[in-house]
Scaffold this motif. Structure first.
Motif, PDB file in Angstrom:
ATOM      1  N   UNK A 298       0.712  -1.554   0.095  1.00  0.00           N
ATOM      2  CA  UNK A 298       0.301   0.113   0.107  1.00  0.00           C
ATOM      3  C   UNK A 298       0.808   1.481   0.351  1.00  0.00           C
ATOM      4  N   UNK A 299       2.401   1.167   0.053  1.00  0.00           N
ATOM      5  CA  UNK A 299       3.140   2.594  -0.048  1.00  0.00           C
ATOM      6  C   UNK A 299       4.526   1.680  -0.694  1.00  0.00           C
ATOM      7  N   UNK A 300       4.825   2.931  -1.196  1.00  0.00           N
ATOM      8  CA  UNK A 300       6.103   2.915  -1.500  1.00  0.00           C
ATOM      9  C   UNK A 300       7.719   4.291  -1.270  1.00  0.00           C
ATOM     10  N   UNK A 301       7.760   3.588  -0.876  1.00  0.00           N
ATOM     11  CA  UNK A 301       9.345   4.379  -0.465  1.00  0.00           C
ATOM     12  C   UNK A 301      10.438   4.215  -0.678  1.00  0.00           C
ATOM     13  N   UNK A 302      10.722   5.728  -1.191  1.00  0.00           N
ATOM     14  CA  UNK A 302      11.797   5.808  -1.308  1.00  0.00           C
ATOM     15  C   UNK A 302      12.758   6.571  -0.422  1.00  0.00           C
ATOM     16  N   UNK A 303      13.945   5.670  -0.323  1.00  0.00           N
ATOM     17  CA  UNK A 303      15.196   6.513   0.804  1.00  0.00           C
ATOM     18  C   UNK A 303      15.893   6.204  -0.267  1.00  0.00           C
ATOM     19  N   UNK A 304      17.364   7.509   0.119  1.00  0.00           N
ATOM     20  CA  UNK A 304      18.908   7.333  -0.391  1.00  0.00           C
ATOM     21  C   UNK A 304      19.545   6.700   0.802  1.00  0.00           C
ATOM     22  N   UNK A 321       0.521   1.007  -4.134  1.00  0.00           N
ATOM     23  CA  UNK A 321       1.812  -0.391  -3.829  1.00  0.00           C
ATOM     24  C   UNK A 321       1.553  -1.450  -4.478  1.00  0.00           C
ATOM     25  N   UNK A 322       1.551  -2.758  -4.885  1.00  0.00           N
ATOM     26  CA  UNK A 322       0.688  -4.032  -4.891  1.00  0.00           C
ATOM     27  C   UNK A 322      -0.672  -3.629  -4.938  1.00  0.00           C
ATOM     28  N   UNK A 323      -0.957  -3.983  -3.788  1.00  0.00           N
ATOM     29  CA  UNK A 323      -2.857  -3.702  -3.880  1.00  0.00           C
ATOM     30  C   UNK A 323      -3.455  -2.744  -4.394  1.00  0.00           C
ATOM     31  N   UNK A 324      -2.880  -1.511  -4.990  1.00  0.00           N
ATOM     32  CA  UNK A 324      -3.641  -0.813  -5.663  1.00  0.00           C
ATOM     33  C   UNK A 324      -3.455  -1.255  -7.603  1.00  0.00           C
ATOM     34  N   UNK A 325      -2.171  -1.619  -7.926  1.00  0.00           N
ATOM     35  CA  UNK A 325      -2.454  -3.206  -8.672  1.00  0.00           C
ATOM     36  C   UNK A 325      -3.090  -3.977  -9.096  1.00  0.00           C
TER      37      UNK A 325
END
Length: 556
Positions: A298-304, A321-325
């Motif tokens: 349900x969430x896509x997180x981007x961290x460097x 996220x995947x559920x939305x797909x």
């Protein structure tokens, strides 16, 4: 450090991993296991409780957070259609207004083959079985003890215990008071249970109908069930174990504190430590510098991450996220008139979402040109009338492209919980994980050498990272957005060493096992007496300290 250079990894795991439990909770699933396991148990993060009903009320399954869900409006659908056409032009497939087949149209003579699916994607057209909500003594007496080292992806079932009356008294059955995991998602709609998920869109699922105390009680109950039934740790022996919490960057400091209180005070672990999911993901893949893209349910997180330290000003949380797909896959099939005349509704029927997730995992991939496949779709309108139909699935490359064109996914249909109460100035990790700055901001990404390094070290983790073709289109998409005056010539998504779904959990294992000093670990007595921990020393997050330990682990 000399000891780490000489010891073999298997010996290190045996010495330090047997009494260490790693927990990686998410919105849809929770991954939990001993550090000595190769992969954790991966179980849907749900619990269903038996509820009493009024005399005249019909029995039915209720969803605790159902009132938060809403249907997409006309403006949302218009945006979705525009996003579809944008993707169609890139993939060289017909636009929506060019695809208007009749429901009875036969399968086309040429169809994309499903033989090209990578090895991790298995076709599973078998129907899902409804959960038996009855506790029967005959079943209890014949139950077989399962090993903690069995397949981590097995369907979780609710364990029952023998009541001592023997198989001859099987007629003395009663309803299960609580059902967990995938079994909770497959409860028949006519049964009186309340299904709850304690985490939604990366936060505690708190609303008017789901209080903080109820959320904490559900978390405590689910984790306790897994520790008892899956890991077979007796509650009275948990003081002999330590726990690593691998937490996503979306959680607030108060949520982190509550989860620490659960594992230390309620579940009884002796010590605990918290690690950021992005940092754990980097180390789980043997990297010290990476741009971690974690695609959850349900969430896509981007961290460097640079030299073993997460850069706080690069954190970005995207509410899809995947559920939305999976929901988008259903919408695409409806628009193509390929879905059978079933009342499939993933927002109201959890078993439908489970089916859609399985179809997505088996068939979705990204490729240029039309890609169709034949699948068996099941109807779960009623437990006594389960039907199925073989049907064509069209435009299977479109739904996963929503990760790059999010207007296609419409997260407003499944919004995050309201959050008026999360105000806590006491940040547990010194540098806040939440930030309004994106990857294009100046915080932490001002140096061109660092930009080049990160663009060439993109790491995809999470279940949707298994989508075939995603890495290539992500490279192309990122490269096309870099301004021409920036001296960045290459973008590369690195190949994962192991299943991307379990990389953050494995990173938590590595960080926990290799932390010899354990200076940052929180002791149960200190937490219960003071309500705070002594702080996380700066040296624990020093780049060379963690980098050296992890490199020793991989080079041994």
């Amino acid at each position: 450090m000399d000891y780490l250079k000489t010891v073999v990894p298997s010996q290190l795991m045996a010495e330090r991993g047997s009494n260490l439990v790693v927990i990686n909770p998410g919105s849809a699933n929770v991954r939990m296991g001993f550090a000595s396991q190769e992969v954790p148990f991966n179980i849907p993060h749900y619990v269903a409780r038996r509820i009493s009903r009024q005399k005249n009320d019909a029995p039915r399954l209720s969803l605790r957070d159902q009132r938060l869900n809403c249907r997409a409006g006309s403006s949302h659908n218009a945006e979705r259609e525009k996003a579809y056409d944008t993707i169609a032009s890139l993939l060289k497939i017909p636009f929506l207004d060019e695809v208007l087949p009749s429901e009875n149209q036969p399968l086309p003579p040429k169809m994309g083959r499903v033989d090209g699916l990578s090895s991790h994607q298995n076709r599973d057209d078998s129907k899902l079985s409804w959960t038996d909500v009855m506790d029967r003594s005959i079943r209890s007496s014949m139950s077989i003890e399962r090993s903690v080292h069995s397949d981590a992806d097995e369907d979780p079932s609710h364990s029952t215990s023998d009541d001592g009356n023997g198989p001859n008294n099987s007629e003395e059955s009663k309803y299960k008071e609580m059902i967990f995991g995938e079994d909770a998602l497959k409860i028949p709609p006519s049964e009186s249970y309340c299904l709850s998920r304690p985490i939604r869109r990366g936060h505690f699922n708190i609303s008017q109908n789901y209080s903080l105390n109820q959320v904490l009680e559900d978390l405590r109950t689910i984790w306790n069930w897994m520790l008892t039934e899956k890991l077979h740790i007796n509650p009275k022996d948990r003081n002999l174990y330590s726990v690593v919490l691998v937490l996503g960057e979306t959680f607030d400091s108060r949520e982190i504190k509550e989860m620490l209180s659960i594992v230390l005070c309620d579940l009884g672990f002796s010590t605990a430590v918290v690690h950021q999911e992005a940092l754990a993901a980097a180390f789980g893949n043997g990297l010290s510098t990476a741009c971690v893209v974690n695609i959850g349910a349900q969430v896509t997180q981007v961290v460097c991450v640079e030299d073993g330290v997460a850069l706080p000003h690069t954190a970005l949380a995207l509410p899809y996220g995947g559920d939305d797909i999976s929901r988008c896959l259903l919408w695409v099939q409806h628009r193509h008139h390929t879905w059978p005349n079933f009342k499939t509704d993933p927002m109201k029927k959890p078993i439908d979402m489970l089916m859609l997730n399985k179809i997505k995992e088996a068939y979705s991939q990204i490729r240029t040109g039309s890609f169709d496949a034949v699948a068996v779709v099941h109807s779960y309108e009623h437990e006594k009338s389960v039907g199925h139909q073989k049907t064509r699935l069209s435009a299977l490359s479109v739904p996963p492209m929503g990760l790059l064109y999010p207007r296609l996914l419409i997260p407003e249909e499944y919004p995050p919980p309201p959050r008026p109460w999360f105000q806590d100035c006491d940040d547990m990790l010194e540098d806040t994980w939440q930030t309004s700055d994106g990857l294009s901001g100046n915080g932490g990404l001002g140096r061109i050498d660092l930009q080049r390094k990160l663009f060439c070290s993109i790491q995809l983790v999470g279940g949707a990272a298994l989508t075939a073709g995603l890495a290539l289109v992500l490279e192309q998409r990122v490269l096309s957005t870099i301004p021409s005056n920036q001296p960045v010539e290459k973008v590369e998504v690195l190949q994962s060493r192991r299943n991307p779904l379990f990389i953050p959990w494995k990173g938590g294992v590595i960080l926990g096992v290799l932390d010899i000093g354990r200076d940052a670990w929180i002791r149960r007595e200190e937490w219960m007496n003071n309500g705070v921990h002594p702080g996380i020393p700066r040296k624990y997050r020093d780049s060379y300290f963690l980098q050296a330990q992890t490199m020793c682990y991989y080079n041994t």
